[in-house]
Design a protein around this motif. Structure first.
Motif: not given
Length: 250
Positions: A129-130, A139-142, A147-149, A151-154
């Motif tokens: 992801y990073l 254009h990136g996101a942190g 919703g990212v944390p 989704a990463l756990l998922g």
């Protein structure tokens, strides 16, 4: 419990020492990171050029998780080889001499597979992801984007469950060929194609990889359904694999 832990340690040692299995596990990292970097560079070029061909549903957050969709192929191969390799080589007889309780041996194999998939899958997913966000530049996101944390756990859960699903199918088939012939095309394109056809679109939502993909979809409202469906497939595959191992007579 001591016997089970000893069996688990033995299976973890096997995973490290069997070269083909270990290499398949390690391959997850370069594939996932490489695809993530390429996706980021490609998307950045399209955004900078205002290319109208950029997909309509593009988001930097979701693009950061796309790499593991391809990297998971390496984990599937790893899981299949980790379980089916001993059937082909005949080493299963030796394993049963060391651990006569087939249920305990099977538990050790599947737990070792899950731990290895988690140990490699979770950090590589975050790194992928990073890497993608770095390639996207402005254009990136942190990591803390909405919703990212979750989704990463998922994604970590998805990788573990898909690895166990593959392991169960390998134990049920008692060889590596059948599960790989079924799983690799399905994950790579098959179930996605079914989801595009009107007649099979609803059915495709209940296939293991399509349902599980909701776990790593940023902002999805179907993550619980995806988790339950994939868990059901995984439990069924593992149960069938255990049944087949109990009936194996060498």
């Amino acid at each position: 419990m001591p016997e089970t832990l000893a069996a688990l340690r033995g299976e973890l040692v096997k995973l490290r020492r069997v070269r083909g299995t270990f290499l398949a596990l390690l391959l997850f990292a370069p594939v996932s990171l490489g695809i993530g970097a390429l996706d980021g560079v490609s998307a950045r070029s399209a955004l900078d050029a205002h290319n109208p061909l950029l997909r309509a549903d593009f988001t930097p957050e979701q693009t950061g998780l796309d790499g593991i969709q391809y990297g998971q192929l390496a984990l599937i191969v790893f899981a299949v080889l980790a379980v089916a390799g001993e059937y082909g080589s005949g080493l299963l007889r030796t394993s049963l001499l060391a651990v006569p309780d087939r249920g305990r041996l099977y538990l050790a194999k599947t737990v070792a597979t899950a731990l290895a998939a988690l140990a490699v899958g979770a950090p590589v997913t975050v790194a992928g992801y990073l890497v993608t966000q770095y390639a996207l530049g402005p254009h990136g996101a942190g990591l803390g984007a909405a919703g990212v944390p979750v989704a990463l756990l998922g994604a970590a859960c998805y990788l573990v469950l898909m690895s166990l699903f593959a392991a169960g199918l390998a134990a049920a088939a008692r060889n590596a060929v059948v599960p790989l012939v079924v799983l690799l095309p399905m994950v790579l394109a098959g179930s996605h194609l079914l989801s595009l056809l009107g007649a099979t679109r609803q059915l495709a939502h209940y296939l293991p990889d399509r349902a599980g993909a909701e776990l790593l979809t940023v902002g999805s409202h179907d993550q619980l359904r995806g988790l339950l469906v994939l868990s059901a497939w995984t439990a069924a595959a593992l149960a069938l694999g255990l049944l087949r191992l109990r009936r194996w007579d060498g």
